[in-house]
Every structure is written in C-alpha cells, then in structure tokens.
Design a protein around this motif. Structure first.
Motif, PDB file in Angstrom:
ATOM      1  N   GLN A 265     -10.669 -42.664  35.915  1.00 34.70           N
ATOM      2  CA  GLN A 265      -9.386 -42.146  35.413  1.00 34.70           C
ATOM      3  C   GLN A 265      -9.605 -40.902  34.572  1.00 34.70           C
ATOM      4  N   GLU A 266     -10.630 -40.906  33.754  1.00 33.86           N
ATOM      5  CA  GLU A 266     -10.901 -39.761  32.897  1.00 33.86           C
ATOM      6  C   GLU A 266     -11.283 -38.537  33.740  1.00 33.86           C
ATOM      7  N   ALA A 267     -12.023 -38.789  34.829  1.00 34.87           N
ATOM      8  CA  ALA A 267     -12.376 -37.679  35.717  1.00 34.87           C
ATOM      9  C   ALA A 267     -11.133 -37.089  36.363  1.00 34.87           C
ATOM     10  N   SER A 268     -10.174 -37.936  36.775  1.00 36.53           N
ATOM     11  CA  SER A 268      -8.934 -37.447  37.387  1.00 36.53           C
ATOM     12  C   SER A 268      -8.132 -36.643  36.375  1.00 36.53           C
ATOM     13  N   LEU A 269      -8.030 -37.157  35.163  1.00 40.99           N
ATOM     14  CA  LEU A 269      -7.281 -36.450  34.127  1.00 40.99           C
ATOM     15  C   LEU A 269      -7.960 -35.133  33.756  1.00 40.99           C
ATOM     16  N   ASN A 270      -9.286 -35.138  33.710  1.00 42.60           N
ATOM     17  CA  ASN A 270      -9.985 -33.891  33.397  1.00 42.60           C
ATOM     18  C   ASN A 270      -9.768 -32.845  34.478  1.00 42.60           C
ATOM     19  N   GLY A 271      -9.682 -33.305  35.743  1.00 38.14           N
ATOM     20  CA  GLY A 271      -9.389 -32.367  36.820  1.00 38.14           C
ATOM     21  C   GLY A 271      -8.021 -31.734  36.656  1.00 38.14           C
ATOM     22  N   ILE A 272      -7.039 -32.547  36.239  1.00 40.67           N
ATOM     23  CA  ILE A 272      -5.685 -32.019  35.995  1.00 40.67           C
ATOM     24  C   ILE A 272      -5.700 -31.068  34.808  1.00 40.67           C
ATOM     25  N   ARG A 273      -6.421 -31.457  33.737  1.00 41.08           N
ATOM     26  CA  ARG A 273      -6.491 -30.595  32.554  1.00 41.08           C
ATOM     27  C   ARG A 273      -7.144 -29.259  32.900  1.00 41.08           C
ATOM     28  N   GLY A 274      -8.147 -29.313  33.769  1.00 36.14           N
ATOM     29  CA  GLY A 274      -8.811 -28.068  34.143  1.00 36.14           C
ATOM     30  C   GLY A 274      -7.890 -27.127  34.900  1.00 36.14           C
ATOM     31  N   GLN A 275      -7.069 -27.675  35.780  1.00 35.62           N
ATOM     32  CA  GLN A 275      -6.138 -26.831  36.531  1.00 35.62           C
ATOM     33  C   GLN A 275      -5.018 -26.286  35.652  1.00 35.62           C
ATOM     34  N   LEU A 276      -4.719 -26.997  34.571  1.00 28.72           N
ATOM     35  CA  LEU A 276      -3.646 -26.566  33.670  1.00 28.72           C
ATOM     36  C   LEU A 276      -4.194 -25.937  32.395  1.00 28.72           C
ATOM     37  N   SER A 277      -5.431 -25.519  32.416  1.00 27.49           N
ATOM     38  CA  SER A 277      -5.994 -24.876  31.226  1.00 27.49           C
ATOM     39  C   SER A 277      -5.258 -23.564  30.958  1.00 27.49           C
ATOM     40  N   GLY A 278      -4.995 -23.293  29.709  1.00 26.23           N
ATOM     41  CA  GLY A 278      -4.228 -22.108  29.343  1.00 26.23           C
ATOM     42  C   GLY A 278      -2.743 -22.365  29.210  1.00 26.23           C
ATOM     43  N   PHE A 279      -2.313 -23.595  29.485  1.00 22.84           N
ATOM     44  CA  PHE A 279      -0.907 -23.968  29.311  1.00 22.84           C
ATOM     45  C   PHE A 279      -0.677 -24.314  27.836  1.00 22.84           C
ATOM     46  N   GLY A 280      -0.068 -23.400  27.101  1.00 22.21           N
ATOM     47  CA  GLY A 280       0.181 -23.658  25.683  1.00 22.21           C
ATOM     48  C   GLY A 280       1.192 -24.754  25.449  1.00 22.21           C
ATOM     49  N   ASP A 281       2.003 -25.083  26.462  1.00 25.13           N
ATOM     50  CA  ASP A 281       3.022 -26.120  26.307  1.00 25.13           C
ATOM     51  C   ASP A 281       2.592 -27.446  26.927  1.00 25.13           C
ATOM     52  N   LEU A 282       1.298 -27.606  27.215  1.00 27.05           N
ATOM     53  CA  LEU A 282       0.798 -28.869  27.758  1.00 27.05           C
ATOM     54  C   LEU A 282       0.529 -29.847  26.618  1.00 27.05           C
TER      55      LEU A 282
END
Length: 455
Positions: free
Chosen positions: A8-25
């Motif tokens: 689960q953490e790997a899946s979430l990290n993949g999502i976080r990586g694609q959304l890096s730079g999103f100040g509203d995340l």
C-alpha cells in the motif's frame, strides 16, 4: 510493517511521485488504536466539509479500520482502483484516496463551483419557461429529466479532453432517434484528440463534418425546453459540464428560425412570426446589394421617382455607392461588437449615442446619403430577428458576398449569388439529413402520413 502495508505504501508513494509539486495536495494519516488509514486529496477541487463529514468523522466514530474501509468501499459513488494512472485521474477529478493495507478506495468529494439556475440571456421569449442551462452537468440533467419523464430517454456519459477531462452526456430517445446519426456522432467523439474543451461551441466546431462551412449544422442553445423539444423530434443532445449550453443535432436550416414561444402561439400566428424572420434574413442579405445594383448599374428597373430620390440623397457623396455601403456596414458592425463587449451598465447607452452622432454627423457632412442611413438601420434590425445567434452571425458575414457581387456585376451579380447560395444550401447535409428541407415540406409530409394512416 507487513507485506500488505508495504504494498500500500508503494502504491501511495507512486501517486505522491506523480503529484509532486502540487501545493494543494493534502496527505494525512488517520490513526486509532486499532490501526490507521492514509488519506490523500487535492484541496482545490474537493469539498472540505464533505471530507470531514463523510470520511474523517466516520473513521473516528467506528474506530475499526477494516470495518471503516468496507463502509467506504460500499458507499455509492466509491471506486476501488489498483492502477496508478486511473488513481491519479480520479484524484484530479475531485476524489479522495483512502488507503488501508494494500487497498486503495476513492471517494467522490468533488466541489462543484456552479451558479444556481438563472434566466435565459441569449434566447429570451415572451411566454414560456425562462430557466436556462447552467454550468453544472447534474443540474442540467435534472432540468431535462423534469421535462422529459420517459423511460426511452437514454443518457450516455463520456470524457473529452486529455487535460480538461470535460464530462459530457449524450441524450437521446431510443424509440425516436436515428441510429445512423447516433453512430456517426459516437464515432466522431471517439476520434477527437483534444487537450482542452471548455465550451459547447468549441465542440460543435470539431464534430461538424464540413470544416469550411458558412452555416451552422448543429444548434447551440441555453434553453432546456428547446433541448426537450428536439429530443422529442428524434434528435440527439450533448450536454457538457462547466458550460451552460447544449448541442442539438442534426439541425437543418429551418430549425434556426424557430423560437420556443412559436409553440405557444396560435398556429397561424406562429407561422406568421416565422415568416417574418425569414423575410428579415432576406432583407439583410439583399437590401445593401440591391441598393448598389439600382444606384450604380440598373437604375432603370425602379420607378423614376425612386431613382431621383436616391440620386438626390447621394448628390454630395464623393465616392461610389459600393464604398458608401461598405463603410456604413462596417460602422454598424463596430457598434454591434461594442455593444457586446462593453460593460452592461454603459453598453446600450454608449452604442446608441455613438450611432446617432455618427449617422447625423456623416449625413450633415455629405459623406453618407439619408437613404443609406435608413437602409443600414433596417438591415441591422432585421438581422436580429433570427432567434439563434449562430445563424445570425452567419447571415452577418454572408451579406458581404452579395454586396461584392453587386459591386462587380450589378443585379446580375445578386441573382448569381442567390442561385449559388441556394445550390450550396441544397448540397449540404447535417449528419446525413438534407440541410435545406423547408418547413412547408414537413407540413405536406405530415398531412400525407395522416391521410395514409386514415386509409
């Protein structure tokens, strides 16, 4: 940490990586003694109150991550996703991600910034409903369903635009729609390759078969009652999210001269008003061209008194009638565009005063004849008789073809342009339907069907 938690953490990290730079995340962990869940969402497109009420509060009330996840997964509108691209797409479209062990569930908390139902602006009528389509697709579908309460009304949803992800709804009555029209529309929508789609008129431009057309072949309307009327006629409607207009197709030339209060009037009155609109279009197209033809080429066709009247009004005009007509038509276009672009508080006043001053000053200076002022005013008024703006704009442009033809060939040029205009209309098709099918042919066909049914 267990293997499931690692996954689960790997899946979430993949999502976080694609959304890096999103100040509203927003990336949170909700923890109770029995365990924890992860929560990801984008603040700018989600409803904070809905997240607190439907996601955070139930988690702490239940205190059981396993039971809570089952509750979220079974909630209407939720979606369990395992693919990374689909997960990012849902987050961008207003979903919140709830992660527990190796599972990711997405909960719809979209914040739709849309105005309430307002009155029509571009298609006003004297009688009938006045509510208009809005910018919220769900509200627009509600306006249609309330008026068309039939099980035959089908809705299919699709997404257009690689970046805008604009939601679109295709509406049709399955008992009345032409399957060939529906299939052609779906094929064109599937073949669209767009990044951004924000307006119905923009989509209309892409789904029309003829790119170099003069006349619109689909109706773009803000009126839900017009959409319902056309659905009952077997046509297809496309509604887009974030825009207050719908596309109706196929549409023929006759459809653009129908106002919705024609259906409320007595039959004779409704047909008379429609005839007035068609006459107004004819005057818009022909009057400037005929003025040039009768003034510069064929003055012998009109009565002597009229020829002398026109000649007397142009006695001080220093240039040919063609230049006079073009000059005044361009000035009228300036005033029309200014009235549309200026703030509403000062627009009508500024353009009215400007038109009066310019017309009076030009006439007094001998630059424009008095008859030309009357003619341009009649043309401007008659052009606004068309109920739908798209056809009105086309007529505004088309009249210049008649003027140019009259400037070179006189009355013969007007006749040639009229014949060419008619042949062009007869050759056009709107999703396979004859574009120039006239209203009286519909009446004759309906009468013959009734007689045949009676026999």
């Amino acid at each position: 940490m267990s293997g499931q938690e690692h996954k689960q953490e790997a899946s979430l990290n993949g999502i976080r990586g694609q959304l890096s730079g999103f100040g509203d995340l927003e990336d949170k962990s909700l923890t109770v003694p029995a365990g924890q869940v992860s929560l990801l969402y984008i603040k700018s497109v989600t409803d904070g109150q809905a997240i607190s009420r439907n996601i955070i509060a139930p988690f702490y009330e239940m205190g059981n991550p396993a039971g809570y996840y089952s509750y979220i997964a079974d909630y209407p509108g939720s979606e369990v996703v395992t693919e990374g691209p689909r997960a990012v797409e849902l987050l961008l479209s207003g979903y919140a991600c709830i992660g527990w062990q190796d599972k990711l569930c997405f909960f719809d908390v979209l914040r739709a910034e849309a105005s309430s139902v307002k009155e029509t602006v571009t298609e006003s009528i004297s009688q009938g409903p006045s509510d208009a389509l809005g910018e919220n697709l769900a509200v627009n579908l509600n306006l249609i369903r309330r008026r068309y309460q039939s099980a035959a009304l089908k809705m299919e949803f699709t997404v257009i635009g690689n970046m805008s992800k604009t939601k679109a709804a295709i509406l049709y009555d399955e008992d009345r729609v032409n399957p060939e029209v529906l299939a052609e529309l779906k094929e064109k929508l599937d073949s669209l390759k767009l990044d951004i789609l924000q307006a119905a008129g923009e989509l209309e431009k892409y789904i029309s078969s003829d790119k170099l057309r003069i006349f619109p072949k689909t109706i773009v309307t803000e009126r839900p009652d017009r959409v319902v009327f056309n659905l009952a006629e077997g046509k297809v409607a496309i509604l887009l999210d974030t825009t207050g207009y719908a596309i109706v197709l196929p549409s023929i030339f006759n459809d653009f001269f129908i106002a919705m209060d024609d259906k409320i009037q007595l039959p004779f009155v409704g047909r008379f008003l429609k005839l007035l609109r068609i006459l107004g279009v004819a005057m818009t197209l022909w009057l400037p061209a005929l003025y040039i033809a009768f003034t510069s080429y064929n003055p012998e066709i009109v009565r002597v008194q009229i020829a002398l009247l026109i000649g007397g009004s142009r006695a001080t005009v220093p240039y040919p009638s063609f230049v006079e007509v073009i000059l005044m038509m361009i000035m009228m276009e300036f005033l029309t565009e200014a009235s549309l672009r200026l703030p509403r508080a000062i627009g009508p006043t500024a353009t009215t005063v400007g038109g009066l001053i310019l017309g009076q000053a030009a006439t007094a200076a001998g630059l424009i004849g008095n008859i030309m002022i009357i003619l341009v005013s009649v043309v401007a008024i008659s052009n606004f008789l068309v109920p739908l703006n798209m056809m009105s704009f086309s007529i505004r442009v088309l009249k210049y073809f008649f003027v140019i033809a009259a400037a070179f060939l006189g009355l013969i040029g007007v006749v040639i342009c009229l014949v060419g205009f008619t042949l062009y209309l007869c050759s056009q098709r709107s999703f396979g339907q004859p574009y120039f099918k006239l209203f009286f042919l519909d009446t004759i066909g309906t009468s013959l069907k009734k007689k045949g049914g009676g026999q």
